[in-house]
Design a protein around this motif. Structure first.
Motif, PDB file in Angstrom:
ATOM      1  N   SER A   1       0.801  -1.225   0.000  1.00  0.00           N
ATOM      2  CA  SER A   1       0.000   0.000   0.000  1.00  0.00           C
ATOM      3  C   SER A   1       0.829   1.267   0.000  1.00  0.00           C
ATOM      4  CB  SER A   1      -0.908   0.017   1.230  1.00  0.00           C
ATOM      5  OG  SER A   1      -0.126   0.066   2.419  1.00  0.00           O
TER       6      SER A   1
ATOM      7  N   LYS B   1      -4.492   0.995  -5.341  1.00  0.00           N
ATOM      8  CA  LYS B   1      -3.588  -0.129  -5.590  1.00  0.00           C
ATOM      9  C   LYS B   1      -4.294  -1.459  -5.354  1.00  0.00           C
ATOM     10  CE  LYS B   1       0.595   2.485  -4.404  1.00  0.00           C
ATOM     11  NZ  LYS B   1       1.740   2.596  -3.472  1.00  0.00           N
TER      12      LYS B   1
ATOM     13  N   SER C   1      -6.629  -2.039  -8.254  1.00  0.00           N
ATOM     14  CA  SER C   1      -5.855  -2.472  -9.422  1.00  0.00           C
ATOM     15  C   SER C   1      -5.415  -3.926  -9.307  1.00  0.00           C
ATOM     16  CB  SER C   1      -4.622  -1.580  -9.595  1.00  0.00           C
ATOM     17  OG  SER C   1      -5.000  -0.258  -9.917  1.00  0.00           O
TER      18      SER C   1
END
Length: 219
Positions: free
Chosen positions: A14, A53, A56
């Motif tokens: 992260s 993130k 994704s």
């Protein structure tokens, strides 16, 4: 490996910082003494950039992108908001963590055994938090959204965590009752100091999503 007490380490997936919180005891809600094991807590709420993130990676689902929501905006360094409890839980699991309990959240916000009224101490919030009350940096009632995480450094907690009061209410793992989860910390929209206090609680159904709450993770 947990970093030394009060020191930050970066979680690689992260990019978020985590602060080591020591074990200790405190009076939960000012009443019963509770023991807290050592753990790490996010230095800030989970940001839009960090949450993206996870999306994704195919693990997290998209947040709402309406009204005061930060998803699909340029506010990538603001807290992700407009996510429900299950989305928050999924993100924390993705980084090998979890949502903190409300006991852990209150312990950190009150400075452990110090029993602080607010994360920074006992003084009224003023400009120490991203909120909409008297003395805030935009003046009472003038705030219309979240702030960049960590932008109110004078409101940092004992161990250096940012925005434990204000910016966004934060989901915890704790049940309020059989159908609702506890949130802590107050948000940008509140204008009463009491809502930012370390012991203050709110609760919602886990499917709720709004522009004034998000989350941070524990490890």
């Amino acid at each position: 490996m947990r970093p030394p007490e009060g020191k930050s380490r970066i979680e690689p997936k992260s990019g978020l910082g985590f602060i080591a919180i020591p074990a200790g005891k405190f009076r939960f809600q000012g009443k019963d003494e509770v023991s807290i094991k050592a753990f790490s807590l996010g230095e800030t709420a989970v940001t839009v950039a960090a949450y993206a993130k996870c999306v994704s990676a195919g693990t997290c689902t998209e947040a709402l992108a309406v009204g005061f929501c930060n998803w699909k905006t340029e506010r990538t360094d603001h807290p992700i908001n407009c996510v429900d409890w299950n989305q928050a839980t999924a993100f924390c699991k993705w980084i090998g963590g979890r949502l903190p309990t409300e006991e852990e959240r209150e312990y950190v916000a009150s400075g452990g055994s110090e029993g602080r009224t607010y994360p920074w101490g006992n003084e009224e919030p003023g400009a120490r938090a991203c909120w909409g009350g008297e003395g805030s940096d935009l003046g009472k009632g003038n705030r219309n959204g979240t702030c960049q995480v960590g932008s109110h450094g004078s409101g940092d907690s004992k161990w250096g965590l940012h925005d434990l009061a204000g910016n966004v209410w934060e989901w915890t793992s704790s049940d309020y009752d059989s159908s609702q989860k506890v949130l802590r910390g107050g948000s940008w929209i509140v204008d009463t100091p009491g809502s930012l206090r370390a012991r203050y609680r709110s609760w919602l159904e886990p499917s709720s999503r709004s522009g004034n709450f998000g989350f941070r993770c524990g490890l």
